[in-house]
Design a protein around this motif. Structure first.
Motif, mmCIF file in Angstrom:
data_model
loop_
_atom_site.group_PDB
_atom_site.id
_atom_site.type_symbol
_atom_site.label_atom_id
_atom_site.label_comp_id
_atom_site.label_asym_id
_atom_site.label_seq_id
_atom_site.Cartn_x
_atom_site.Cartn_y
_atom_site.Cartn_z
ATOM 1 N N ALA A 38 0.833 -1.208 0.000
ATOM 2 C CA ALA A 38 0.000 0.000 0.000
ATOM 3 C C ALA A 38 0.865 1.255 0.000
ATOM 4 N N LEU A 39 1.898 1.285 0.834
ATOM 5 C CA LEU A 39 2.766 2.458 0.906
ATOM 6 C C LEU A 39 3.466 2.705 -0.432
ATOM 7 N N ALA A 40 3.938 1.647 -1.064
ATOM 8 C CA ALA A 40 4.585 1.788 -2.374
ATOM 9 C C ALA A 40 3.606 2.345 -3.405
ATOM 10 N N MET A 41 2.372 1.849 -3.410
ATOM 11 C CA MET A 41 1.359 2.345 -4.351
ATOM 12 C C MET A 41 0.992 3.794 -4.063
ATOM 13 N N ILE A 42 0.894 4.143 -2.785
ATOM 14 C CA ILE A 42 0.545 5.519 -2.414
ATOM 15 C C ILE A 42 1.620 6.470 -2.920
ATOM 16 N N ARG A 43 2.873 6.109 -2.726
ATOM 17 C CA ARG A 43 3.964 6.972 -3.181
ATOM 18 C C ARG A 43 4.021 7.070 -4.704
ATOM 19 N N ALA A 44 3.714 5.975 -5.402
ATOM 20 C CA ALA A 44 3.783 5.963 -6.866
ATOM 21 C C ALA A 44 2.565 6.596 -7.524
ATOM 22 N N GLU A 45 1.387 6.364 -6.962
ATOM 23 C CA GLU A 45 0.133 6.742 -7.625
ATOM 24 C C GLU A 45 -0.540 7.995 -7.061
ATOM 25 N N ARG A 46 -0.234 8.349 -5.824
ATOM 26 C CA ARG A 46 -0.863 9.498 -5.157
ATOM 27 C C ARG A 46 -2.393 9.468 -5.264
ATOM 28 N N PRO A 47 -3.030 8.424 -4.702
ATOM 29 C CA PRO A 47 -4.497 8.357 -4.776
ATOM 30 C C PRO A 47 -5.141 9.514 -4.023
ATOM 31 N N SER A 48 -6.368 9.826 -4.384
ATOM 32 C CA SER A 48 -7.116 10.874 -3.684
ATOM 33 C C SER A 48 -7.553 10.399 -2.309
ATOM 34 N N LEU A 49 -7.822 9.075 -2.205
ATOM 35 C CA LEU A 49 -8.345 8.518 -0.968
ATOM 36 C C LEU A 49 -7.829 7.095 -0.797
ATOM 37 N N VAL A 50 -7.588 6.712 0.459
ATOM 38 C CA VAL A 50 -7.182 5.345 0.786
ATOM 39 C C VAL A 50 -8.189 4.767 1.764
ATOM 40 N N LEU A 51 -8.726 3.589 1.426
ATOM 41 C CA LEU A 51 -9.541 2.819 2.357
ATOM 42 C C LEU A 51 -8.567 1.850 3.003
#
Length: 121
Positions: A38-51
């Motif tokens: 999840a952390l890797a995806m957040i840093r790569a993709e910058r989602p608007s929201l995380v569930l």
């Protein structure tokens, strides 16, 4: 407007129902099965929201939430903490870690969809 939402949860049934709900709402959906992914995806993709599931293998949702909030580049990401642990102490821990909302499992998909709409407005 299409927003990217990351589902970070290790429970396949929950992921399937959340993915269906979010796609129906018009969002682009990413899925991570543990905290490190999840952390890797957040840093790569910058989602608007995380569930974010509170209890995941490796990095817990609480720890991940704190990590996101401590990074100025990620501070604008909205976080909804999802957990089967619905005691007041768990809710306080989630909010203390920086979550924007706390949703206890099992949850109403209708209520969750409304909460997501509010956070992304």
């Amino acid at each position: 407007m299409t927003r990217t939402v990351l589902i970070a949860d290790d429970e396949p049934n929950i992921v399937v129902s959340l993915e269906f709900l979010l796609k129906r709402e018009g969002h682009r959906v990413l899925v991570a099965r543990d905290g490190a992914e999840a952390l890797a995806m957040i840093r790569a993709e910058r989602p608007s929201l995380v569930l974010l599931d509170a209890m995941m293998p490796g990095l817990s949702g609480f720890d991940l939430c704190e990590t996101i909030r401590s990074d100025p580049d990620l501070s604008g990401i909205r976080i909804v903490m999802l957990t089967a642990r619905s005691r007041e102490a768990d809710q306080a821990r989630a909010m203390g870690a920086g979550a924007d909302a706390f949703v206890a499992k099992p949850f109403s998909t209708r209520d969750l969809a409304g909460r997501i709409r509010e956070l992304l407005a």
